[in-house]
Design a protein around this motif. Sequence first.
Motif, short mmCIF file in Angstrom:
data_model
loop_
_atom_site.label_atom_id
_atom_site.label_comp_id
_atom_site.label_asym_id
_atom_site.label_seq_id
_atom_site.Cartn_x
_atom_site.Cartn_y
_atom_site.Cartn_z
N GLN A 15 32.40 42.18 43.83
CA GLN A 15 31.76 41.90 42.54
C GLN A 15 31.23 43.18 41.91
O GLN A 15 31.34 43.38 40.69
CB GLN A 15 30.61 40.90 42.74
N ARG A 16 30.69 44.06 42.72
CA ARG A 16 30.12 45.29 42.17
C ARG A 16 31.17 46.33 41.82
O ARG A 16 30.97 47.12 40.91
CB ARG A 16 29.13 45.90 43.18
N ASN A 17 32.27 46.37 42.57
CA ASN A 17 33.19 47.49 42.44
C ASN A 17 34.55 47.17 41.83
O ASN A 17 35.25 48.08 41.37
CB ASN A 17 33.43 48.14 43.81
N PHE A 18 34.95 45.89 41.82
CA PHE A 18 36.29 45.56 41.36
C PHE A 18 36.32 44.62 40.16
O PHE A 18 37.24 44.70 39.34
CB PHE A 18 37.10 44.92 42.50
N HIS A 21 37.82 45.26 36.46
CA HIS A 21 38.69 46.44 36.49
C HIS A 21 40.15 46.02 36.72
O HIS A 21 40.43 45.03 37.40
CB HIS A 21 38.27 47.38 37.62
N THR A 22 41.05 46.81 36.17
CA THR A 22 42.47 46.65 36.47
C THR A 22 42.71 47.15 37.90
O THR A 22 42.22 48.22 38.27
CB THR A 22 43.33 47.45 35.49
N VAL A 23 43.44 46.37 38.68
CA VAL A 23 43.61 46.68 40.09
C VAL A 23 45.09 46.83 40.42
O VAL A 23 45.92 46.01 40.02
CB VAL A 23 42.99 45.56 40.97
N ARG A 24 45.40 47.89 41.14
CA ARG A 24 46.75 48.09 41.65
C ARG A 24 46.81 47.55 43.07
O ARG A 24 45.95 47.87 43.90
CB ARG A 24 47.12 49.57 41.62
N LEU A 25 47.81 46.73 43.35
CA LEU A 25 47.96 46.14 44.68
C LEU A 25 49.26 46.59 45.33
O LEU A 25 50.29 46.70 44.65
CB LEU A 25 47.93 44.60 44.63
N SER A 26 49.19 46.83 46.62
CA SER A 26 50.38 47.17 47.40
C SER A 26 50.21 46.62 48.79
O SER A 26 49.13 46.16 49.17
CB SER A 26 50.57 48.70 47.45
N SER A 27 51.28 46.64 49.57
CA SER A 27 51.24 46.15 50.94
C SER A 27 51.83 47.21 51.86
O SER A 27 53.02 47.18 52.17
CB SER A 27 52.02 44.84 51.08
N GLY A 41 48.45 45.30 38.89
CA GLY A 41 48.20 45.64 37.50
C GLY A 41 47.37 44.65 36.74
O GLY A 41 47.12 44.83 35.53
N ARG A 42 46.91 43.59 37.39
CA ARG A 42 46.09 42.59 36.72
C ARG A 42 44.60 42.94 36.86
O ARG A 42 44.20 43.75 37.71
CB ARG A 42 46.36 41.20 37.30
N THR A 43 43.78 42.29 36.06
CA THR A 43 42.34 42.52 36.08
C THR A 43 41.67 41.51 37.01
O THR A 43 41.96 40.30 36.93
CB THR A 43 41.74 42.39 34.68
N LEU A 44 40.82 41.99 37.90
CA LEU A 44 40.05 41.10 38.76
C LEU A 44 38.88 40.54 37.96
O LEU A 44 38.07 41.30 37.42
CB LEU A 44 39.53 41.86 39.99
N THR A 45 38.83 39.23 37.83
CA THR A 45 37.83 38.60 36.96
C THR A 45 36.69 37.93 37.71
O THR A 45 35.65 37.66 37.12
CB THR A 45 38.51 37.56 36.05
N ASP A 46 36.87 37.64 39.00
CA ASP A 46 35.80 36.98 39.75
C ASP A 46 36.05 37.16 41.25
O ASP A 46 37.19 37.37 41.68
CB ASP A 46 35.75 35.49 39.42
N THR A 158 38.61 54.50 41.16
CA THR A 158 37.50 55.07 41.94
C THR A 158 37.26 54.40 43.29
O THR A 158 36.53 54.95 44.12
CB THR A 158 36.18 54.98 41.13
N VAL A 159 37.79 53.21 43.51
CA VAL A 159 37.50 52.46 44.73
C VAL A 159 38.78 51.89 45.32
O VAL A 159 39.69 51.48 44.59
CB VAL A 159 36.50 51.30 44.45
N CYS A 160 38.83 51.87 46.65
CA CYS A 160 39.98 51.34 47.38
C CYS A 160 39.48 50.35 48.43
O CYS A 160 38.47 50.59 49.09
CB CYS A 160 40.74 52.49 48.05
N ALA A 161 40.19 49.23 48.58
CA ALA A 161 39.87 48.25 49.62
C ALA A 161 41.14 47.92 50.38
O ALA A 161 42.14 47.51 49.79
CB ALA A 161 39.27 46.98 49.01
N ASP A 162 41.12 48.12 51.70
CA ASP A 162 42.26 47.84 52.57
C ASP A 162 41.93 46.65 53.47
O ASP A 162 40.88 46.64 54.12
CB ASP A 162 42.58 49.05 53.45
#
Length: 329
Positions: A15-18, A21-27, A41-46, A158-162
Amino acid sequence: MPEGHSVHRITRQFQRNFVGHTVRLSSPQGRFVEGAAVLNGRTLTDARAIGKQMFLEFDHDLWLRIHLGLYGAWDFTGDLLLDATIASANGRMGQTNQRGTILDEAVLDTAGENSLHSIGAPRRTRVRMSEQEKELNHLETFPPEPIGQVRVRLLTDTVCADLRGPTACVVLNPAQTLVAMNRLGPDPELDSGPEAEERFTSVIRRKPTPIGRLLMDQAVVSGIGNVYRAEMLFRAGINPHTPGKVLSDEAVRALWQDWAHLLHIGVETGQMMTMDDLGRSDYVSAMKNRADRHWVYKREGLPCRVCGTHIVIEEMSARKLYWCPSCQA
């Protein structure tokens, strides 16, 4: 397996960091390539937590459901925002106790874990968030190379989550998300009102199933795991083998209220602290040593803190159950 407080804290991080924001996802692992492509490439809304499950909402009515299970963990890196619960009015970082006061210094336990590390850190820092594994490492580059088998990576500027080792990681549409959410029992961190309490109470009181099993059933109540089950039943003086329908209305409602109380402490402190009304020195000691945080959990063979009877251990719902045969007769 992470219990409800951990998942709520991880959701706060999103909630605080994503969110927004538009988020790039990969696997990086390659096992979630199609799902990552749908959300990339979509925006995280909740970001929502219900018990042990987390739901991330993206634009165009797409959701990502994650269940960490026994082995799942999140690694966060980058410009991580700190939680207000660990910053005092003058901006000093500390750690809250169950009374809401601020300790001047973070307290590390014997495993090096504390709530400061579990919820945020400055740039170029890696924060690992799971129930059993939390570590803080300074990094030289951003984003870092993936560590281990990363199922999905979420990345902003600015932020990455794995995410590694989850039981579930799946893209859902709104209808599928609603079905998944409705399968879960009430979560007092989301709703501690009378309707949620009534839902919990009515289900428990009509079941012949032992209360020790019911509390672990995520369709009955969300978020309770092995630690909270043992501690709640001891605090209530309830034998874990007691059928739900035998318990009084007052006893079941008291369990719900205690779960709301303990869950909130866990969310705010990052620890499953189940000992109430500790003074500062005892609180610091408990935060340093997990063995001092609980009444019965992992205390098999040791004398009960109240009556001196040896704590017993057995298996229930495929998990170890700890209880006092005297206090919970």
